[in-house]
Design an enzyme around this catalytic site. Structure first.
Site, PDB file in Angstrom:
ATOM      1  N   GLU A 181      40.020  46.011  80.978  1.00  0.00           N
ATOM      2  CA  GLU A 181      40.584  44.689  81.299  1.00  0.00           C
ATOM      3  C   GLU A 181      40.312  43.619  80.244  1.00  0.00           C
ATOM      4  O   GLU A 181      40.183  42.435  80.560  1.00  0.00           O
ATOM      5  CB  GLU A 181      40.107  44.216  82.684  1.00  0.00           C
ATOM      6  CG  GLU A 181      40.669  45.068  83.801  1.00  0.00           C
ATOM      7  CD  GLU A 181      40.128  44.733  85.187  1.00  0.00           C
ATOM      8  OE1 GLU A 181      39.374  43.763  85.316  1.00  0.00           O
ATOM      9  OE2 GLU A 181      40.472  45.462  86.132  1.00  0.00           O
ATOM     10  N   GLU A 256      43.327  51.588  87.796  1.00  0.00           N
ATOM     11  CA  GLU A 256      42.374  50.963  88.725  1.00  0.00           C
ATOM     12  C   GLU A 256      43.177  50.220  89.772  1.00  0.00           C
ATOM     13  O   GLU A 256      44.058  49.423  89.458  1.00  0.00           O
ATOM     14  CB  GLU A 256      41.402  50.020  88.010  1.00  0.00           C
ATOM     15  CG  GLU A 256      40.320  49.520  88.978  1.00  0.00           C
ATOM     16  CD  GLU A 256      39.326  48.531  88.366  1.00  0.00           C
ATOM     17  OE1 GLU A 256      38.892  48.726  87.223  1.00  0.00           O
ATOM     18  OE2 GLU A 256      39.008  47.556  89.068  1.00  0.00           O
TER      19      GLU A 256
END
Ligand SMILES: *[C@@H]1O[C@H](CO)[C@@H](O)[C@H](O)[C@H]1NC(C)=O
Ligand SMILES: *[C@@H]1O[C@H](CO)[C@@H](O)[C@H](O)[C@H]1NC(C)=O
Ligand SMILES: *[C@@H]1O[C@H](CO)[C@@H](O)[C@H](O)[C@H]1NC(C)=O
Ligand SMILES: *[C@@H]1O[C@H](CO)[C@@H](O)[C@H](O)[C@H]1NC(C)=O
Ligand SMILES: *[C@@H]1O[C@H](CO)[C@@H](O)[C@H](O)[C@H]1NC(C)=O
Ligand SMILES: *[C@@H]1O[C@H](CO)[C@@H](O)[C@H](O)[C@H]1NC(C)=O
Length: 665
Positions: A181, A256
């Protein structure tokens, strides 16, 4: 007409005849070929320290928890385990240790992810393994806060981890990611691919970039980058992918997803996205954050996880709905199967997918999750409607000959507290390849030719209990099974077992803080190091610990009670902190950064000498002892009223702890 299937659960439902009046017809076939390959359903340990407490469970409970997660035909029976490549920094619920704290350091026995991967493989030798870094030790960036400044160093660091997995644990890592991320760097991805190829890790696929679908825009125009990347992994895609992502022709994964505020109700969201990530977004794999809620509940995302195991001291754990929702797909499919092209939305809301092994087996999964029962944390969804309806499935092509299907069913009803997860119903008898069924709302149905499905179970684990009120650890573990002492949850820095055989006294075995430079962080690590332990509800506590400052003049250590924050909020943790410093002074502060000083003075403490600190907090008052003698008293502590106990250091510096003891009332 076929005889209606017998209904084992008292006729609550009816799986019936070929034609059901008013049923919408859904045709499932393989004429004209199959859809894309299915890559499996996974769970994510890490990002960070989400499996921390699992390792401290006694047997048989620890193995039971692992069975619910990984054992085929038992529970979640996961196809994929994704783990964090520890980077010595805070990554949501704690820090995970790096295999290379320093440039000249290498150790493939730290932390618990190696162990977890081996336990998963023991149960399912075919489980796929993924490694992904969140943070990196400082030396990677030579003081810069990016892991991309020296791409060769970072690639070396990552390929060493993969190599170490094989060399020391015989684990084959299947995929590796870039930087969770955070930004990706095209040059680094190319360098990583080359490094992996050079050291014989050609089979390790790169997943990029564990963020948005944005990287697809680069893959489309850059054939070299496109060659280097095997899979586009996006996080929390909300079941949709970008058109450029689909244009790349790459496999698309939700690498995710899920993330619920409470895993008791989170299964509904999980059920919806497991189907709809493919139906709406062409994604062929979905990975849950997180695998197991195995960290103190009061840390961020306390009950997020496919199930919960956060009480190693009692052995208590809870198997929640997401385990059984996962089973609806995982027990009846495998990576390498293919989706049929004939999948989609149901006429009155909900979705269906169908998968085949290409050898005659067929698995159909239908979900009718309503908005109220299937909200994930991210992203917010517009309200959507799902109604009671009837469906007829018509099997054609190679599936036309199927005569019976096994049936598994889940019904969510939190309002009436009458949810029922993953129960087997009697087989459906097909008529001319067709069957019909009524669909209620908030249901999941699996219809399959696979007959090995099972709802595994163990006797009830011990009842829940709170952390022991009298807890001591002298760290005298000659061959520690893990590098970390039980129940300590590092929030900044890394606290490891340490052995000093030249110690003349009783400090041969200690716990040592070992991170000496601020890492390339992922979250807001504190400027101090800290490891928390105990019960967040504790108010009155006595804490004693032997401490050794190792850094002359500037070093310092603390013990603390009522520590009220962790995870990404650790910088703002309040509590009562009792510090001693190498410069001969002490301090008592109301917060970890030390902005609010409640008392201070001379202590005569120094580096290289063991000291015993004792902190007593009772009601609004606290006092502290040094080597058994009163050093300060009558310090008022009005806020916070409760929190964990903790140990830590003034900065990123070496320090040791021994003979830790807490008593709470
Ligand atoms: C099944 O198919 C056969 C041949 O097409 C047909 O004769 C028969 O009536 C069908 N049975 C049902 C119950 O629809
Ligand atoms: C994605 O899925 C849609 C709907 O199932 C399908 O029409 C499309 O061909 C798929 N795209 C790719 C690139 O697989
Ligand atoms: C289906 O799968 C089972 C077990 O995986 C296998 O034994 C069988 O041959 C497959 N094919 C059919 C048509 O059942
Ligand atoms: C829900 O039902 C279970 C038994 O099925 C019971 O143990 C539990 O206390 C109930 N919860 C609520 C909130 O009523
Ligand atoms: C190990 O013990 C020796 C002897 O007490 C001491 O001089 C040395 O500083 C210790 N090393 C560490 C790293 O604590
Ligand atoms: C802490 O120690 C003091 C002195 O021995 C004792 O009076 C008090 O009850 C203890 N508090 C707890 C929480 O055990």
């Amino acid at each position: 007409m076929a005889a209606p299937a017998r209904a084992p659960t008292a006729g609550l439902f009816l799986l019936c005849c070929a034609a059901l009046a008013g049923a919408a017809v859904y045709v499932l076939h393989d004429e004209g070929g199959l859809g894309p390959e299915f890559d499996g359903i996974g769970g994510l340990s890490g990002g960070g320290a989400t499996s921390r407490l699992l390792v401290n469970y006694q047997e048989p409970y620890r193995s039971q928890i692992l069975d619910y997660l990984f054992k085929p035909n038992f529970g979640a029976s996961l196809h994929i385990l994704k783990v964090e490549i520890g980077g010595d920094a805070q990554t949501t619920d704690g820090t995970e240790p790096s295999h290379m704290h320093y440039e000249d350091d290498e150790n493939y026995f730290r932390g618990y992810e190696w162990w977890l991967m081996k336990e998963a493989k023991k149960r399912n030798p075919n489980i796929k393994l993924i490694g992904l870094p969140w943070a990196f030790p400082a030396w990677i960036g030579r003081g810069e806060s990016s892991p991309y400044s020296y791409p060769d160093r970072t690639a070396y660091y990552i390929s060493s981890w993969i190599h170490g997995a094989k060399l020391y644990h015989n684990l084959d890592i299947d995929y590796v990611g870039i930087w969770n991320e955070r930004s990706y760097d095209k040059k680094y991805i190319l360098v990583l691919r080359q490094s992996l190829d050079k050291v014989g890790l050609k089979n390790v696929g790169i997943i990029a970039a564990d963020g948005s679908w944005g990287i697809a825009n680069d893959l489309i125009v850059d054939p070299y980058l496109s060659d280097a990347v095997e899979i586009i992994g996006a996080h929390y895609p909300g079941t949709v992918s970008s058109s450029n992502a689909r244009k790349t022709g790459k496999k698309l994964w939700s690498s995710e997803d899920y993330s619920t505020v409470d895993n008791n109700v989170g299964g509904g969201c999980w059920a919806r996205i497991l189907n709809q990530n493919y139906v709406n977004g062409n994604m062929t794999s979905t990975i849950a954050w997180n695998l197991l809620a195995s960290y103190y509940k009061e840390l961020p995302f306390g009950l997020d996880g496919l199930m919960t195991a956060d009480e190693p001291w009692s052995g208590h754990y809870e198997v929640q709905s997401p385990i059984w929702i996962t089973a609806h797909t995982t027990q009846f499919t495998q990576p390498g199967w293919h989706y049929l092209k004939t999948v989609g939305h149901l006429e009155k809301g909900g979705s269906y997918v169908a998968l085949t092994d290409g050898k005659g087996n067929l698995t159909i999964i239908v979900e009718t999750m309503t908005h109220d029962h299937s909200i994930c944390i991210r992203p917010p969804l517009p309200p959507f409607k799902v109604f009671q309806q009837k469906a007829t499935f018509q099997l054609l092509g190679s599936f036309k000959q199927i005569e019976t299907l096994k049936v598994w069913h889940t019904k969510f009803d939190f309002y009436k507290n009458s949810s029922k997860f993953f129960s087997q119903h009697s087989d459906i008898k097909l008529v001319n390849g067709s069957f019909s069924m009524p669909l209620e709302v908030d249901e999941i149905w699996t219809m399959t030719t696979i007959s090995t499905g099972k709802r595994g179970s163990f006797p009830e684990p011990p009842p829940s209990s709170s952390f022991p009120k009298d807890y001591a650890d002298d760290f005298n573990v000659k061959i520690p099974p893990f590098s970390e002492a039980p129940n300590f949850a590092d929030q900044t820095g890394v606290f490891e077992y340490f052995m000093n055989y030249s110690d003349p006294g009783d400090h041969v075995f200690t716990l040592r803080q070992v991170v000496t430079q601020r890492p390339i962080t992922w979250a807001s690590d504190a400027d101090q190091t800290i490891s928390v332990i105990g019960d967040y509800k504790w108010q009155d506590v006595n804490i004693t610990c032997d401490v050794l400052i190792e850094t002359a003049s500037t070093g310092g250590v603390f013990i603390a009670g009522r520590v009220n924050k962790g995870g990404g909020l650790i910088r703002h943790a309040e509590g009562l902190y009792y510090w001693i410093f190498a410069d001969g002074n002490y301090k008592v502060t109301n917060d970890l950064p030390g902005n609010t000083v409640l008392a201070s003075g001379k202590s005569g403490t120094r580096a290289g000498k063991w000291h015993t600190l004792t902190l007593r907090i009772q009601g609004d008052l606290a006092y502290g002892l040094l080597n058994g003698c009163l050093l300060w008293k009558d310090v008022r502590v009005v806020h916070p009223r409760n929190g964990w106990a903790a140990i830590g250091t003034r900065g990123f510096e070496l320090a040791q702890f021994d003979n830790f003891h807490i008593q709470a009332s």
